[in-house]
Design a protein around this motif. Structure first.
Motif, PDB file in Angstrom:
ATOM      1  N   SER A 156      32.680  38.793  32.573  1.00 28.13           N
ATOM      2  CA  SER A 156      34.222  39.125  32.436  1.00 28.13           C
ATOM      3  C   SER A 156      34.314  40.287  33.299  1.00 28.13           C
ATOM      4  CB  SER A 156      34.548  39.499  30.995  1.00 28.13           C
ATOM      5  OG  SER A 156      33.814  40.450  30.599  1.00 28.13           O
ATOM      6  N   ILE A 157      35.802  40.686  33.564  1.00 24.63           N
ATOM      7  CA  ILE A 157      36.211  41.642  34.327  1.00 24.63           C
ATOM      8  C   ILE A 157      37.182  42.338  33.719  1.00 24.63           C
ATOM      9  CG2 ILE A 157      36.799  42.803  36.892  1.00 24.63           C
ATOM     10  CD1 ILE A 157      35.610  40.083  38.062  1.00 24.63           C
ATOM     11  N   PRO A 158      37.232  43.697  33.485  1.00 25.68           N
ATOM     12  CA  PRO A 158      38.544  44.279  33.030  1.00 25.68           C
ATOM     13  C   PRO A 158      39.678  44.393  33.875  1.00 25.68           C
ATOM     14  CG  PRO A 158      37.025  45.888  33.464  1.00 25.68           C
ATOM     15  CD  PRO A 158      36.187  44.460  33.812  1.00 25.68           C
ATOM     16  N   ASP A 159      40.715  44.087  33.294  1.00 27.18           N
ATOM     17  CA  ASP A 159      41.991  44.008  34.132  1.00 27.18           C
ATOM     18  C   ASP A 159      42.359  45.247  34.841  1.00 27.18           C
ATOM     19  OD1 ASP A 159      44.110  41.940  34.610  1.00 27.18           O
ATOM     20  OD2 ASP A 159      45.643  43.700  33.993  1.00 27.18           O
ATOM     21  N   SER A 160      41.750  46.460  34.523  1.00 33.23           N
ATOM     22  CA  SER A 160      42.141  47.639  35.283  1.00 33.23           C
ATOM     23  C   SER A 160      41.086  47.817  36.311  1.00 33.23           C
ATOM     24  CB  SER A 160      41.776  48.747  34.393  1.00 33.23           C
ATOM     25  OG  SER A 160      40.590  48.996  33.800  1.00 33.23           O
ATOM     26  N   PHE A 161      39.968  46.968  36.572  1.00 32.76           N
ATOM     27  CA  PHE A 161      39.254  47.110  37.680  1.00 32.76           C
ATOM     28  C   PHE A 161      39.717  47.115  38.871  1.00 32.76           C
ATOM     29  CE2 PHE A 161      35.370  45.859  40.397  1.00 32.76           C
ATOM     30  CZ  PHE A 161      34.544  46.780  39.926  1.00 32.76           C
ATOM     31  N   PHE A 162      40.736  46.514  39.445  1.00 30.13           N
ATOM     32  CA  PHE A 162      41.088  46.270  40.547  1.00 30.13           C
ATOM     33  C   PHE A 162      42.419  46.884  41.003  1.00 30.13           C
ATOM     34  CE2 PHE A 162      39.154  42.043  39.967  1.00 30.13           C
ATOM     35  CZ  PHE A 162      37.792  42.203  40.681  1.00 30.13           C
ATOM     36  N   LEU A 163      42.800  47.890  40.052  1.00 29.69           N
ATOM     37  CA  LEU A 163      44.174  48.459  40.149  1.00 29.69           C
ATOM     38  C   LEU A 163      44.062  49.500  41.332  1.00 29.69           C
ATOM     39  CD1 LEU A 163      44.937  49.532  36.409  1.00 29.69           C
ATOM     40  CD2 LEU A 163      45.843  47.807  37.909  1.00 29.69           C
ATOM     41  N   HIS A 164      42.682  50.033  41.606  1.00 28.33           N
ATOM     42  CA  HIS A 164      42.837  50.907  42.714  1.00 28.33           C
ATOM     43  C   HIS A 164      41.913  50.445  44.031  1.00 28.33           C
ATOM     44  CE1 HIS A 164      44.645  54.068  40.206  1.00 28.33           C
ATOM     45  NE2 HIS A 164      43.372  54.023  39.417  1.00 28.33           N
ATOM     46  N   MET A 165      42.198  49.158  44.271  1.00 32.19           N
ATOM     47  CA  MET A 165      41.328  48.512  45.248  1.00 32.19           C
ATOM     48  C   MET A 165      42.447  47.729  46.102  1.00 32.19           C
ATOM     49  SD  MET A 165      37.814  46.974  43.585  1.00 32.19           S
ATOM     50  CE  MET A 165      36.954  48.269  42.610  1.00 32.19           C
ATOM     51  N   ARG A 166      43.437  48.311  46.366  1.00 29.95           N
ATOM     52  CA  ARG A 166      44.917  47.515  46.926  1.00 29.95           C
ATOM     53  C   ARG A 166      44.297  47.153  48.484  1.00 29.95           C
ATOM     54  NH1 ARG A 166      46.869  45.275  42.432  1.00 29.95           N
ATOM     55  NH2 ARG A 166      47.864  47.220  41.274  1.00 29.95           N
ATOM     56  N   GLY A 167      43.428  47.865  49.022  1.00 30.80           N
ATOM     57  CA  GLY A 167      43.256  47.367  50.536  1.00 30.80           C
ATOM     58  C   GLY A 167      42.228  46.150  50.491  1.00 30.80           C
ATOM     59  N   ASN A 213      28.043  42.822  32.594  1.00 25.36           N
ATOM     60  CA  ASN A 213      29.549  43.259  32.556  1.00 25.36           C
ATOM     61  C   ASN A 213      29.703  44.496  33.431  1.00 25.36           C
ATOM     62  OD1 ASN A 213      29.508  45.677  30.739  1.00 25.36           O
ATOM     63  ND2 ASN A 213      28.109  44.210  29.584  1.00 25.36           N
ATOM     64  N   ILE A 214      31.038  44.943  33.456  1.00 27.79           N
ATOM     65  CA  ILE A 214      31.299  46.073  34.435  1.00 27.79           C
ATOM     66  C   ILE A 214      32.172  46.922  33.581  1.00 27.79           C
ATOM     67  CG2 ILE A 214      30.843  44.798  36.459  1.00 27.79           C
ATOM     68  CD1 ILE A 214      33.922  44.381  37.032  1.00 27.79           C
ATOM     69  N   ASN A 265      34.330  38.373  46.606  1.00 30.40           N
ATOM     70  CA  ASN A 265      33.222  37.470  46.393  1.00 30.40           C
ATOM     71  C   ASN A 265      32.764  37.409  45.177  1.00 30.40           C
ATOM     72  OD1 ASN A 265      30.983  35.206  46.404  1.00 30.40           O
ATOM     73  ND2 ASN A 265      30.792  35.893  48.439  1.00 30.40           N
ATOM     74  N   LEU A 266      33.173  36.498  44.260  1.00 32.38           N
ATOM     75  CA  LEU A 266      32.704  36.367  42.716  1.00 32.38           C
ATOM     76  C   LEU A 266      31.783  35.109  42.551  1.00 32.38           C
ATOM     77  CD1 LEU A 266      35.890  37.717  40.821  1.00 32.38           C
ATOM     78  CD2 LEU A 266      33.914  39.102  40.901  1.00 32.38           C
ATOM     79  N   SER A 267      31.662  34.407  43.468  1.00 38.98           N
ATOM     80  CA  SER A 267      30.668  33.311  43.464  1.00 38.98           C
ATOM     81  C   SER A 267      29.736  33.197  42.638  1.00 38.98           C
ATOM     82  CB  SER A 267      30.543  32.417  44.733  1.00 38.98           C
ATOM     83  OG  SER A 267      29.770  33.203  45.585  1.00 38.98           O
ATOM     84  N   ASN A 268      29.348  32.023  42.017  1.00 42.40           N
ATOM     85  CA  ASN A 268      28.006  31.665  41.290  1.00 42.40           C
ATOM     86  C   ASN A 268      27.812  32.774  40.114  1.00 42.40           C
ATOM     87  OD1 ASN A 268      26.624  29.562  42.649  1.00 42.40           O
ATOM     88  ND2 ASN A 268      27.255  30.755  44.192  1.00 42.40           N
ATOM     89  N   THR A 269      28.730  32.928  39.538  1.00 43.74           N
ATOM     90  CA  THR A 269      28.839  33.984  38.251  1.00 43.74           C
ATOM     91  C   THR A 269      29.345  33.283  37.026  1.00 43.74           C
ATOM     92  OG1 THR A 269      31.198  34.781  38.620  1.00 43.74           O
ATOM     93  CG2 THR A 269      29.328  36.104  39.538  1.00 43.74           C
ATOM     94  N   LEU A 270      29.130  33.855  35.689  1.00 47.11           N
ATOM     95  CA  LEU A 270      29.313  33.194  34.578  1.00 47.11           C
ATOM     96  C   LEU A 270      30.890  33.470  34.127  1.00 47.11           C
ATOM     97  CD1 LEU A 270      26.148  33.635  32.677  1.00 47.11           C
ATOM     98  CD2 LEU A 270      26.719  31.776  34.214  1.00 47.11           C
TER      99      LEU A 270
END
Length: 960
Positions: free
Chosen positions: A523-534, A499-500, A539-544
């Motif tokens: 799982s990934i928290p909803d806030s994880f991508f908030l400051h990665m707008r660029g 997890n992250i 690539n999340l392939s082959n994860t659970l």
């Protein structure tokens, strides 16, 4: 007597009352067998797409037995469900017997050599190594070779500084062991790397031994299974490359002091201390090259030994001195200066090199400025960025070319092109250049690899803007402070992160690439991508992972969203805001519906849904897209009108349920373009289609399934084949006579390389009839039979009515074989063809000068391998002449009870390596004129049959 009757009564009562329990146990055991079958079929599908890889007969037999047991269980279950009390005891006994049989199949599937994942050894894996070998290299090679062939030393250490040539030396030893067929061919190579992972090493060894360890987590039990599998090999060599830290051999199933088998181990390390801790009995140091050896290596790599002009040669020698005898530096420098003729450029290179190496006294540190200089000489920023991208992969990782170029496209790293084919051509050109300047290594043709020192140099260049922690077996995501604001790329692929949540919202506004693939992320928290707008590539392939956070919808600059292999994934949020998205990979996921908003992604070029749970694509979704690549689940009813309307499509993977739809699709292709890559199934029933592995790389395959070519209500559909198809399979599709008569459009398949036929009605491949009496211009004849001139691999299996490759309806003298027919054929496999009596007409053999393998099995009436031509009129010719098969390496004959003659005359075959004859008792003469000591013959001796064989050389059977 009374006790015996009592026992019988007790057992009968037990059977009566425990029937349901026995059926449950049997069902669970059968489910395990079905899982094994799925793994085997998937792997076979992957391997069989590669040149020279074909399943062994024993694999096919095992698969057929699995299918048989599945049907038998269904019958047994139906009888049990009728609930007749009188049957219960006999049904229980049937269940017991079947449980034992399924257990045997399961054990074979898990452990048996030659069953699970067995593919024929058509092409032995070898390393591509430098042709140049100096005197010091030869001495070290001889030293290791002596220890390998002797009995006193089992574990050999090879050590020396990075880039000095340790791995190259070991690769040459590996190749020679393969060439000489020593240790029964059990030569195994494993790269350990700096971050030792016993679990991964155990998996790698298990895979090489055809041993599945996926159901066992305990390290000690895994080691015990490996020990058991190795013990069965009796004699083997393990080569462990790039060992940085010592570990007990017991962890990989080996106990050197108590081994009950003959083995050799080669340990390759930069450290003598590591070699000693790994119990190496002899350690050989690979030293730097002498001045003359260094010069010879440089010239070999730079200009294949051709002389340089005297003044240039003087400067070139100074350049070589700066490399300090280190082969990696010399080879890289030679590659960078290849083609340079201007003496001013040579002087400039020497000056730059001297400046970069100032103050570097330590030999290993000195190589970095040299490698950096080679990188800077690339000049082209595209070459540089593509080279650096390779360092995002783990150390010592073999990177597939197709995947890598696909990533170059996703990252928009190359010059803009109008088609995917043009992008791939450009990508291969880039990789070829990087290989030519020795910054990348070729690995097995389809892969490239970075030397670990070159990767270290690349990571130094990118350390301020990239965070690369790939393949380090991390269990936690990097801390918040490591996620710097100016990061451009982050690669955490192939770790053990679950997890992250510990890093809720990294502030990385400039981040363009995030690789979180191949680890057990849930799982990934909803806030994880908030400051990665660029973000451009995610690539999340082959994860659970099961659900993507809604914040994905806000990544409006995203070019590629890669989710392939996320089998637990059930939900993807709406994507209509991702207007820049060009690639969406949902293959092998649990997704049941196309995500909302896909129809508005007008820039989308690639949509992959193969082996997902999607059953239907709503009307109108595809027609507004400009797709270049599309893959669809085989269970889906393809919306043929919409797919046919995709005029820019260059890659397609999927299944058409009717020949009519397939023809509509093929006819819809624009006249000025064609499908570049495809894997298409046609028909409703194809063997193992549910488990069929779709190769993701550059393939051009079509498979016709059951009854797909039979005449229907509209009559028989015309067969429209893609002109560039190179692999055709006919699987019970309704052919009834001659392949070339039944498939009128077959002559258009001008690039066909492999053809597999599993067809009950087929009698022959080509018919020589009265029509052939009329003289035909040679060019016309060759054009009409074009595929048979360039076919390389022909597989004929389960053809009960097959009588031969050629059927003469007139005397061969009247209708002679076309010149050059089958002249490119490399492999011919004929199995379970019950009517055939003579395999190859003698006039055809003169065309088979490229034949490498001839495999014939289970043909009950076969009498001759090479015989006289015969017509219905009884034409016959003498057959005692000498024929030549100049490239034949393997002759494999099995289960041919009526076979008496291989050939009446003599066969000259200097290339032969292996003759295998099994359950063949009527053959009395082996007609090969063999090269001395060149053949490994496996024999089954029944009643002195081996000793009774006649050979061209009288002593051949004793020598073999």
């Amino acid at each position: 007597m009374g006790d015996m009757l009592a026992n019988i009564a007790v057992n009968a009562a037990s059977d009566y009352y425990n029937l349901e329990t026995k059926m449950q146990n049997l069902k669970r055991k059968l489910e395990l067998l079905n899982c094994q079958e799925a793994d085997v079929v998937a792997r076979l599908g992957e391997e069989e797409c590669l040149p020279g890889k074909r399943r062994k007969h024993v694999v096919q037999y095992w698969l057929s037995e699995v299918v048989s047991k599945q049907k038998e269980f269904e019958s047994l279950e139906a009888d049990v469900n009728q609930n007749r009390r009188a049957w219960r005891v006999s049904l229980a006994k049937r269940a017991d017997k079947m449980f034992e049989e399924v257990t045997i199949l399961t054990d074979q599937g898990a452990f048996s050599e030659g069953v699970v994942l067995a593919v024929s050894e058509t092409i032995k894996e070898k390393f591509v190594t430098a042709e140049w070998k100096g005197q010091g290299f030869k001495e070290k090679f001889h030293g290791v070779w002596t220890y390998l062939l002797g009995n006193e030393v089992s574990i050999i250490g090879i050590y020396g500084m990075g880039g000095v040539g340790k791995t190259t030396l070991a690769q040459c030893i590996y190749n020679e062991l393969k060439n000489e067929n020593l240790f029964y061919g059990n030569i195994f190579w494993f790269t350990v790397s700096q971050d030792l992972n016993i679990y991964k090493l155990q998996n790698d060894i298990g895979k090489a031994l055809n041993l599945d360890l996926s159901d066992e987590d305990d390290e000690h039990k895994r080691a015990a299974k490996l020990g058991w599998a190795l013990e069965r090999r009796k004699k083997f060599v393990l080569i462990l490359d790039d060992v940085w830290n010592s570990f007990p051999y017991q962890k990989i199933g080996i106990s050197p002091s108590h081994a009950e088998y003959e083995f050799k181990m080669i340990v390759i390390s930069r450290s003598l201390e590591v070699c000693l801790k790994m119990e190496c009995q002899e350690c050989l140091k690979v030293d730097i090259l002498s001045d003359e050896e260094a010069w010879e290596l440089f010239m070999n790599k730079h200009s294949n030994g051709k002389e340089l002009p005297p003044k240039v040669k003087e400067i070139a020698r100074e350049v070589v001195k700066e490399c300090a005898g280190l082969p990696l530096a010399i080879v890289t420098m030679a590659g960078s200066l290849r083609g340079v003729v201007d003496i001013r450029e040579w002087r400039d290179a020497l000056e730059e090199l001297k400046e970069s190496c100032v103050g570097q006294d330590d030999m290993e540190n000195k190589v970095f400025p040299i490698l950096l200089w080679s990188f800077n000489r690339l000049r082209d920023p595209i070459l540089k960025s593509c080279f650096l991208y390779c360092s995002l992969y783990p150390e010592d990782f073999r990177i597939n070319r197709y995947e890598l170029i696909q990533n170059f496209i996703s990252e928009e790293m190359m010059e803009r092109r109008t088609s995917r084919q043009a992008y791939f051509d450009q990508g291969h050109k880039i990789l070829n250049k990087l290989v030519n300047v020795c910054l990348l290594e070729t690995w097995g043709g389809e892969h490239v690899k970075m030397h670990d020192l070159i990767r270290d140099m690349a990571l130094k260049i990118t350390k301020d803007k990239w965070m690369v922690k790939a393949g380090l077996q991390l269990k936690e995501i990097p801390k918040e402070q490591e996620w710097k604001e100016d990061l451009d790329k982050v690669s955490l692929m192939r770790n053990n992160i679950n997890n992250i949540w510990s890093v809720a919202s990294p502030k990385c506004p400039k981040l363009s690439t995030l690789l979180l693939n191949f680890f057990p992320l849930k799982s990934i928290p909803d806030s994880f991508f908030l400051h990665m707008r660029g973000l451009h590539v995610l690539n999340l392939s082959n994860t659970l992972i099961e659900y993507l956070p809604n914040s994905i919808s806000g990544l409006e600059e995203l070019n590629a969203l890669l989710l392939g292999g996320c089998q637990r994934l059930k939900f993807v949020p709406p994507l209509e805001n991702l207007k820049a998205l060009k690639e969406l990979d949902l293959s092998y996921t649990g997704i049941k519906e196309i995500p909302r908003g896909v129809e508005s992604l007008t820039n989308l070029k690639c949509l992959d849904t193969i082996r997902s749970c999607i059953r239907k694509i709503p009307t109108g979704i595809l027609q507004g897209l400009s797709l270049q690549r599309l893959s669809l689940p085989t269970r889906m009813r393809i919306p043929i009108d919409e797919v046919a309307g995709l005029k820019q499509l260059e890659e397609f993977y999927g299944k058409f349920h009717s020949m009519h739809d397939f023809n509509i699709f093929i006819k819809s292709r624009p006249s000025d373009g064609k499908l570049n890559f495809f894997h298409i199934l046609v028909g409703k029933d194809i063997i193992y289609e549910k488990k069929l592995f779709f190769q993701r790389f550059e393939v051009k395959r079509v498979t016709f399934g059951k009854d797909s070519l039979k005449k229907g209500k509209r009559g028989k559909d015309e067969i429209m084949l893609p002109r560039n198809v190179d692999f055709l399979m006919f699987d019970r599709c309704g052919l009834c006579s001659c392949l070339f008569d039944d498939i009128q459009g077959l002559n258009s398949a001008t690039e066909l390389k492999t053809c597999s036929v599993y067809e009950e009605g087929i009698v022959c491949i080509l018919r020589m009839s009265l029509e052939m009496e009329q003289p035909m211009v040679e060019e016309e004849q060759q054009s009409s039979l074009m595929p048979l001139y360039y076919l390389e691999d022909l597989n004929l299996q389960k053809l009960p009515n097959f009588i031969g490759l050629i059927r003469w309806e007139v005397a061969p003298a009247v209708a002679p074989l076309p010149r050059g027919l089958f002249s490119h054929l490399r492999k011919l496999l004929v199995v379970q063809c019950g009517k055939i009596k003579k395999l190859l007409p003698r006039s055809l053999v003169q065309n088979l000068h490229n034949l490498n393998e001839l495999i014939v099995g289970s043909c009950a009436k076969l009498e001759e391998i090479i015989g006289d031509e015969e017509s219905d009129g009884g034409f016959s010719a003498e057959s005692n002449t000498v024929i030549t098969l100049p490239r034949l390496k393997i002759l494999d004959l099995r289960d041919l009870p009526e076979l008496e003659i291989i050939y009446k005359g003599t066969i000259i075959c200097d290339s032969i390596k292996k003759i295998h004859m099994e359950r063949i008792t009527k053959v009395r003469k082996v007609p090969f004129s063999l090269p001395p000591l060149a053949v490994t013959a496996m024999k089954e001796d029944e009643g002195g049959w081996w000793d009774s064989l006649e050979w061209e050389q009288p002593s051949a059977n004793r020598v073999l």
